[in-house]
Write an enzyme that holds these catalytic residues in place. Structure first.
Site, short mmCIF file in Angstrom:
data_model
loop_
_atom_site.label_atom_id
_atom_site.label_comp_id
_atom_site.label_asym_id
_atom_site.label_seq_id
_atom_site.Cartn_x
_atom_site.Cartn_y
_atom_site.Cartn_z
N LYS A 1 -7.09 19.69 -50.77
CA LYS A 1 -7.20 19.84 -49.32
C LYS A 1 -5.87 19.87 -48.59
O LYS A 1 -4.93 19.17 -48.94
CB LYS A 1 -8.04 18.68 -48.74
CG LYS A 1 -9.52 18.74 -49.08
CD LYS A 1 -10.24 19.91 -48.45
CE LYS A 1 -10.57 19.68 -46.99
NZ LYS A 1 -11.66 18.76 -46.78
N GLU B 1 -6.90 19.62 -34.94
CA GLU B 1 -8.17 18.97 -34.59
C GLU B 1 -7.97 17.92 -33.49
O GLU B 1 -8.78 17.80 -32.57
CB GLU B 1 -8.77 18.31 -35.82
CG GLU B 1 -9.20 19.32 -36.87
CD GLU B 1 -9.53 18.64 -38.19
OE1 GLU B 1 -10.72 18.40 -38.44
OE2 GLU B 1 -8.60 18.32 -38.95
N SER C 1 -6.15 15.04 -48.39
CA SER C 1 -7.34 14.20 -48.47
C SER C 1 -7.11 13.18 -49.57
O SER C 1 -6.48 13.47 -50.58
CB SER C 1 -8.55 15.06 -48.81
OG SER C 1 -9.55 14.28 -49.42
N ASN D 1 -5.54 19.66 -44.59
CA ASN D 1 -6.36 19.60 -43.37
C ASN D 1 -5.52 19.82 -42.12
O ASN D 1 -4.40 19.33 -42.02
CB ASN D 1 -7.06 18.24 -43.28
CG ASN D 1 -8.08 18.07 -44.39
OD1 ASN D 1 -8.68 19.04 -44.84
ND2 ASN D 1 -8.25 16.84 -44.84
N THR E 1 -15.68 39.17 -30.48
CA THR E 1 -16.50 38.66 -29.38
C THR E 1 -17.68 38.01 -30.09
O THR E 1 -18.12 38.49 -31.16
CB THR E 1 -17.01 39.77 -28.44
OG1 THR E 1 -17.76 40.72 -29.21
CG2 THR E 1 -15.86 40.50 -27.75
N HIS E 2 -18.17 36.92 -29.56
CA HIS E 2 -19.23 36.13 -30.23
C HIS E 2 -18.79 35.70 -31.64
O HIS E 2 -19.64 35.48 -32.49
CB HIS E 2 -20.55 36.92 -30.33
CG HIS E 2 -20.93 37.65 -29.08
ND1 HIS E 2 -21.73 37.10 -28.10
CD2 HIS E 2 -20.58 38.89 -28.63
CE1 HIS E 2 -21.88 37.97 -27.11
NE2 HIS E 2 -21.18 39.05 -27.40
N ASN F 1 0.82 -1.22 0.00
CA ASN F 1 0.00 0.00 0.00
C ASN F 1 0.86 1.27 0.00
O ASN F 1 0.58 2.21 -0.76
CB ASN F 1 -0.94 -0.01 1.21
CG ASN F 1 -1.93 -1.16 1.14
OD1 ASN F 1 -2.03 -1.83 0.11
ND2 ASN F 1 -2.65 -1.41 2.23
N1 ARG Z 1 -1.54 -3.28 -7.48
C1 ARG Z 1 -2.01 -2.60 -6.32
C2 ARG Z 1 -2.48 -1.18 -6.70
O1 ARG Z 1 -2.14 -0.75 -7.76
C3 ARG Z 1 -0.93 -2.51 -5.31
C4 ARG Z 1 -1.41 -2.41 -3.89
C5 ARG Z 1 -2.05 -3.64 -3.49
N2 ARG Z 1 -2.34 -3.66 -2.11
C6 ARG Z 1 -3.13 -4.58 -1.59
N3 ARG Z 1 -3.34 -4.53 -0.33
N4 ARG Z 1 -3.75 -5.46 -2.31
O2 ARG Z 1 -3.18 -0.50 -5.98
#
Ligand code: ARG
Length: 467
Positions: A293, A300, A287, A295, A165-166, A120
């Site tokens: 053309k 775009e 084109s 383009n 403007t507009h 995490n």
């Molecule tokens: N692949 C996960 C992500 O991108 C990584 C973290 C995963 N953590 C877990 N507790 N499963 O968020």
């Protein structure tokens, strides 16, 4: 990665201890992020090296193990960069792919790397490092774009064009003034990426799963090693927020809006009806059926990029809303959106800078258009206020009658004779013709930030000093 035979052996090597069987194939497919998060490999390895070095410095692992980890990670890095890394979907993501390969290379010490850390905080760190790099890329892309717009502004600081403007002719302005309007917008965009970068530059590493860790880690040391200003102050926040990505996307969206507006103007201006600009061959396409053309495809496509960039922004806001603290797997959906938005932003910035550098503004066409459409009517009304003492509302009315007269005769304001004008208001004198020309009109707009060439040049040099 080898295919095991029994269900028990198929349980995930990283977290499968309590599992009796491996996942369903569809579970593997929905769970895996390796297909896209492999883009974070360099950040992941950098984070792991910083973490391992810190673990050794704190006496949590031996320096011998840390050295083996360091060497092994460098091997993994070169394998990935050399294109011969065995990415495995069963190992879910970049974090576990790297660690599993490290174990194959160095054996047992690899298992000590994940001490005092979780995926995490690892993913939050990797992703922050990646987005931080994208802020830097956006900043340099914007600098190049601003320089291209400045060069256009400098060349045509006193070239007159119609201001709208507009999308109706309003008052004459200069090409330089119009270009400098975009310099201001892109300058604010640049500031937004700088601000976002500064705010996101704190390290989540060491927040662990959510609560911090009991190991005597040194988060300040890892923050420093990764060029973060400091560690994030709350471990729950560190693993569960993605506002750094939302801020990047928000800045990217605003910048894409600005580019889209300029792109739209280039599309209009390069049309046969306007011809204010000619795009170079490098930025035009032909084109397959209409030989005449040319383009403006690049313009775009830039005009359209806001669609996917804002789409990514809305997608990530929607993923994040309502998520309880701390980490939830929903957050794995953050990466593809940001990757796509960043790739397209950088491409659009580069294309816009290139297109603008190679663009020819057609001075004569613009000036002729500026003189048409009664663009100096306001100058005439102002003259009536200044020289004939009329209240502005009356001057506005008199000027309206003069415009109607010119329109009836099929001519522009400077083509009316003095005698014609005096039938509408007797106080009008020969002197009025001095304000009906477009060059006098723009030169008179000397208010700060106005379109007078002197003002435009002052802004150009202010920007050049700043860059
Ligand atoms: N692949 C996960 C992500 O991108 C990584 C973290 C995963 N953590 C877990 N507790 N499963 O968020």
């Amino acid at each position: 990665m080898t295919d095991a035979k029994t269900p028990k052996d198929k349980a995930n090597a990283m977290w499968g201890g309590r599992f009796a069987a491996g996942p369903d194939a569809i579970m593997t497919a929905i769970n895996a992020s390796i297909g896209f998060d492999r883009r974070l490999y360099a950040q992941d390895i950098r984070g792991s090296r910083a973490h391992a070095a810190m673990l050794a410095a704190q006496g949590i692992i031996t320096s011998k193990d840390a050295e083996a980890i360091r060497e092994g990670l460098l091997t993994v890095l070169s394998e990935i960069e050399g294109g011969d890394f065995p990415f495995s979907e069963a190992l879910e993501d970049i974090h576990m792919n790297v660690e599993a390969r490290l174990k194959e290379i160095i054996g047992e010490p690899a298992g000590r790397l994940h001490t005092g850390r979780s995926r995490n905080d690892q993913v939050a760190t990797d992703f922050r490092l990646w987005v931080r790099d994208q802020c830097d890329a956006a900043i340099s892309g914007l600098r190049a774009l601003i320089e291209a717009a400045l060069a256009q502004a400098e060349a045509g600081a006193d070239w007159v064009m119609p201001g709208f403007t507009h999308l109706q002719t309003a008052q004459p302005v200069t090409w330089g003034h119009h270009m400098m309007a975009y310099v201001e917008m892109f300058g604010r965009d640049l500031g937004r990426f700088q601000d976002a970068r500064k705010r996101m530059n704190e390290s989540p590493l060491g927040a662990a799963a959510l609560a911090g860790t009991g190991y005597p880690i040194d988060r300040h040391a890892t923050a420093k090693a990764l060029d973060f200003d400091r560690p994030m102050a709350n471990s729950l926040d560190a693993v569960s927020d993605r506002d750094f990505a939302l801020e990047f996307l928000s800045a990217a969206s605003i910048c894409a809006v600005h580019m889209s507006r300029l792109a739209e103007e280039l599309v209009i201006w390069s049309s046969a009806q306007f011809r204010f600009v000619s795009m170079s061959d490098k930025w035009s396409t032909g084109s397959s059926i209409m030989p005449q053309k040319r383009n403006p495809d690049a313009a775009e496509l830039i005009r359209a990029k806001i669609g996917r960039i804002l789409g990514a922004t809305v997608a990530l806001f929607t993923v994040m809303k309502g998520l309880p603290l701390a980490y939830s797997k929903d957050m794995q959906e953050d990466k593809e959106q940001v990757f796509d938005a960043a790739d397209n932003l950088m491409l659009a910035l580069a294309a816009m800078a290139g297109m603008l550098s190679d663009l020819t503004a057609n001075r004569d066409k613009m000036e002729a258009a500026a003189s048409a459409g009664f663009s100096t009517a306001t100058d005439l009304a102002d003259w009536l206020v200044r020289e004939a003492g009329l209240p502005f509302r009356d001057a506005h009315h008199v000027t309206g009658s003069l415009v109607a007269m010119a329109e009836g005769k099929g001519v522009d304001l400077p083509d009316l004779t003095l005698a014609d004008m005096q039938t509408v208001h007797p106080a009008i004198t020969e002197d009025v013709f001095n304000v009906l020309g477009v060059h006098n009109s723009v030169a008179s707009r000397q208010s700060y930030g106005g379109t007078a060439p002197d003002q435009v040049r002052a802004q150009i040099s202010r920007w050049k000093d700043m860059l």
